[in-house]
Design an enzyme around this catalytic site. Sequence first.
Site, PDB file in Angstrom:
ATOM      1  N   ASN A 107       0.826  -1.213   0.000  1.00  0.00           N
ATOM      2  CA  ASN A 107       0.000   0.000   0.000  1.00  0.00           C
ATOM      3  C   ASN A 107       0.858   1.260   0.000  1.00  0.00           C
ATOM      4  OD1 ASN A 107      -2.753  -0.672  -0.064  1.00  0.00           O
ATOM      5  ND2 ASN A 107      -2.779  -1.191   2.117  1.00  0.00           N
ATOM      6  N   LYS A 208      -6.173   4.378  -4.912  1.00  0.00           N
ATOM      7  CA  LYS A 208      -6.360   3.559  -3.708  1.00  0.00           C
ATOM      8  C   LYS A 208      -5.874   4.325  -2.467  1.00  0.00           C
ATOM      9  CE  LYS A 208      -5.980  -0.629  -1.199  1.00  0.00           C
ATOM     10  NZ  LYS A 208      -5.220  -1.775  -0.738  1.00  0.00           N
ATOM     11  N   GLU A 289       2.564   2.025   9.074  1.00  0.00           N
ATOM     12  CA  GLU A 289       2.990   2.316   7.688  1.00  0.00           C
ATOM     13  C   GLU A 289       2.696   3.774   7.346  1.00  0.00           C
ATOM     14  OE1 GLU A 289       0.861  -0.698   5.279  1.00  0.00           O
ATOM     15  OE2 GLU A 289       2.782  -1.039   4.298  1.00  0.00           O
TER      16      GLU A 289
HETATM   17  N1  LIG Z   1      -3.240  -7.564   4.467  1.00  0.00           N
HETATM   18  C1  LIG Z   1      -4.040  -6.951   3.618  1.00  0.00           C
HETATM   19  O1  LIG Z   1      -5.241  -7.242   3.545  1.00  0.00           O
HETATM   20  C2  LIG Z   1      -3.509  -5.921   2.675  1.00  0.00           C
HETATM   21  C3  LIG Z   1      -2.208  -5.446   2.767  1.00  0.00           C
HETATM   22  N2  LIG Z   1      -1.765  -4.553   1.841  1.00  0.00           N
HETATM   23  C4  LIG Z   1      -0.396  -4.074   1.909  1.00  0.00           C
HETATM   24  O2  LIG Z   1       0.486  -5.162   1.624  1.00  0.00           O
HETATM   25  C5  LIG Z   1       1.742  -4.963   2.282  1.00  0.00           C
HETATM   26  C6  LIG Z   1       2.048  -6.198   3.115  1.00  0.00           C
HETATM   27  O3  LIG Z   1       1.073  -6.237   4.149  1.00  0.00           O
HETATM   28  P1  LIG Z   1       0.725  -7.571   4.960  1.00  0.00           P
HETATM   29  O4  LIG Z   1       0.958  -8.761   4.125  1.00  0.00           O
HETATM   30  O5  LIG Z   1      -0.615  -7.350   5.534  1.00  0.00           O
HETATM   31  O6  LIG Z   1       1.832  -7.519   6.112  1.00  0.00           O
HETATM   32  P2  LIG Z   1       2.312  -8.677   7.071  1.00  0.00           P
HETATM   33  O7  LIG Z   1       2.876  -8.020   8.276  1.00  0.00           O
HETATM   34  O8  LIG Z   1       1.251  -9.703   7.235  1.00  0.00           O
HETATM   35  O9  LIG Z   1       3.490  -9.368   6.249  1.00  0.00           O
HETATM   36  C7  LIG Z   1       4.743  -8.804   6.086  1.00  0.00           C
HETATM   37  C8  LIG Z   1       5.756  -9.928   6.185  1.00  0.00           C
HETATM   38  O10 LIG Z   1       7.033  -9.403   5.873  1.00  0.00           O
HETATM   39  C9  LIG Z   1       7.957 -10.035   6.748  1.00  0.00           C
HETATM   40  N3  LIG Z   1       9.213  -9.309   6.823  1.00  0.00           N
HETATM   41  C10 LIG Z   1       9.434  -8.059   7.265  1.00  0.00           C
HETATM   42  N4  LIG Z   1      10.746  -7.777   7.204  1.00  0.00           N
HETATM   43  C11 LIG Z   1      11.359  -8.883   6.710  1.00  0.00           C
HETATM   44  C12 LIG Z   1      12.713  -9.222   6.432  1.00  0.00           C
HETATM   45  N5  LIG Z   1      13.709  -8.350   6.649  1.00  0.00           N
HETATM   46  N6  LIG Z   1      12.988 -10.441   5.933  1.00  0.00           N
HETATM   47  C13 LIG Z   1      11.999 -11.322   5.711  1.00  0.00           C
HETATM   48  N7  LIG Z   1      10.688 -11.072   5.966  1.00  0.00           N
HETATM   49  C14 LIG Z   1      10.380  -9.858   6.446  1.00  0.00           C
HETATM   50  C15 LIG Z   1       7.230 -10.068   8.059  1.00  0.00           C
HETATM   51  O11 LIG Z   1       7.860 -10.939   8.931  1.00  0.00           O
HETATM   52  P3  LIG Z   1       7.721 -10.763  10.530  1.00  0.00           P
HETATM   53  O12 LIG Z   1       6.360 -11.303  10.850  1.00  0.00           O
HETATM   54  O13 LIG Z   1       8.846 -11.580  11.047  1.00  0.00           O
HETATM   55  O14 LIG Z   1       7.843  -9.290  10.834  1.00  0.00           O
HETATM   56  C16 LIG Z   1       5.851 -10.541   7.582  1.00  0.00           C
HETATM   57  O15 LIG Z   1       5.820 -11.941   7.475  1.00  0.00           O
HETATM   58  C17 LIG Z   1       1.573  -3.686   3.112  1.00  0.00           C
HETATM   59  O16 LIG Z   1       2.050  -2.582   2.388  1.00  0.00           O
HETATM   60  C18 LIG Z   1       0.049  -3.579   3.270  1.00  0.00           C
HETATM   61  O17 LIG Z   1      -0.413  -2.262   3.512  1.00  0.00           O
HETATM   62  C19 LIG Z   1      -2.524  -4.139   0.796  1.00  0.00           C
HETATM   63  C20 LIG Z   1      -3.804  -4.564   0.676  1.00  0.00           C
HETATM   64  C21 LIG Z   1      -4.411  -5.451   1.616  1.00  0.00           C
HETATM   65  C1  LIG Z   2      -9.875   0.029   5.257  1.00  0.00           C
HETATM   66  C2  LIG Z   2      -9.372   0.301   3.885  1.00  0.00           C
HETATM   67  C3  LIG Z   2     -10.348  -0.284   2.914  1.00  0.00           C
HETATM   68  C4  LIG Z   2      -9.408   1.813   3.646  1.00  0.00           C
HETATM   69  O1  LIG Z   2      -8.532   2.506   4.373  1.00  0.00           O
HETATM   70  C5  LIG Z   2      -7.977  -0.269   3.618  1.00  0.00           C
HETATM   71  O2  LIG Z   2      -7.629  -0.416   2.482  1.00  0.00           O
HETATM   72  C6  LIG Z   2      -6.960  -0.601   4.657  1.00  0.00           C
HETATM   73  O3  LIG Z   2      -7.269  -0.894   5.789  1.00  0.00           O
HETATM   74  O4  LIG Z   2      -5.750  -0.625   4.334  1.00  0.00           O
END
Ligand SMILES: NC(=O)C1=CN([C@@H]2O[C@H](COP(=O)(O)OP(=O)(O)OC[C@H]3O[C@@H](n4cnc5c(N)ncnc54)[C@H](OP(=O)(O)O)[C@@H]3O)[C@@H](O)[C@H]2O)C=CC1
Ligand SMILES: CC(C)(CO)C(=O)C(=O)O
Length: 330
Positions: A107, A208, A289
Amino acid sequence: MSTPRRIAIVGAGAIGGFLGTRLALAGHRVSALARGQTLQALQQHGWRLREAGELHQAPCATVSDDAAALGPQDLVVIAVKGPALAAVAGQLAPLLDAHTVVLPAMNGVPWWFVQGLPGIGDTPLDSVDPGGRIASAIALPRVLGCVVHAATGTSAPGVVEHRMGQGLIIGEPAGGESARANDWAAVLREAGFDATASPRVRYDIWFKLWGNLTMNPVSAITGATVDRVLDDPLVRAFCSAAMQEAAEIGRRIGCSIDQAPDDRHAVTRKLGAISTSMLQDVQAGRPMELDAIVGAVHELGRRVNVPTPNVDALFGLARLFGRVKDLYKN
Ligand SMILES: NC(=O)C1=CN([C@@H]2O[C@H](COP(=O)(O)OP(=O)(O)OC[C@H]3O[C@@H](n4cnc5c(N)ncnc54)[C@H](OP(=O)(O)O)[C@@H]3O)[C@@H](O)[C@H]2O)C=CC1
Ligand SMILES: CC(C)(CO)C(=O)C(=O)O
């Protein structure tokens, strides 16, 4: 089916595991650069994703905290949270060969956002890439921009829960069509995503972000779900004012938003009592973030001479909140 590809997921959390499991189930050789308990879970069980109550599992090709163990890839998906990006960018070199594509499934404003943007200068944004370390580690020609329209979480390390949505938008940073964007969109569609190749992914990212910009920090500071944020007329009006400022920045950078804040609020309000990702991070004690989602908009306003008093106030309050809670380091 397309030929099996070598794909590395960097950050095998909620989004990384969602993409990794589906791509592995589709027959690709999907590895993970992971750490700690997630690394151990992937070594023991492979990729795991629960959808509609059913647990899907697929082999994880190589799992390591050392990119050299994974070797060169066709695609590197980066799915860490913003604050972790600079550190992982410095580890990617062994994954990259001449043709490797890098897809940041994250994001906010990505590090490459201002590169090649007319009238704004190529200097990376301090908020997302201080010193340009990420841009140096990941050359722009490798990058495909990406927007994730989905909601996933992890119920345990390495166990991803799919909640809703499977939209992925990918596209060339410079805009326009390309064979590789079409190709990777097709690979993602075969893996079950609603993936499209967009000729204007910078706009898609900005659009977004326009929602995340206010809902995420306001919910994080107040602890309110988005329905409560939007049902308070004063808070809603404040969010609208900040969004108007971001819309003006968008007009200056070729990302004009053809939607009124109230129309966007109506869409978000329909989601009901959901906790934004930033609120979930605060509740779990994880870093916020903030830089990619709010700080970058504050900085872009300065770059293009758009006054952003509401965005500035929001950034200041969220930053202070994050510092007090020890969830924001900058
Ligand atoms: N989840 C969602 O529904 C959505 C998320 N996003 C975006 O996607 C991105 C990822 O989010 P999300 O998946 O939720 O985050 P998470 O925290 O679930 O996943 C991030 C992962 O990265 C790992 N990580 C961090 N640093 C390292 C490193 N140095 N080496 C290896 N692994 C590492 C973390 O490990 P550890 O647990 O050990 O820290 C964790 O497993 C963000 O920008 C988020 O805003 C966008 C849309 C929807
Ligand atoms: C809740 C929503 C839909 C809007 O901010 C989202 O995208 C998030 O939580 O990252």
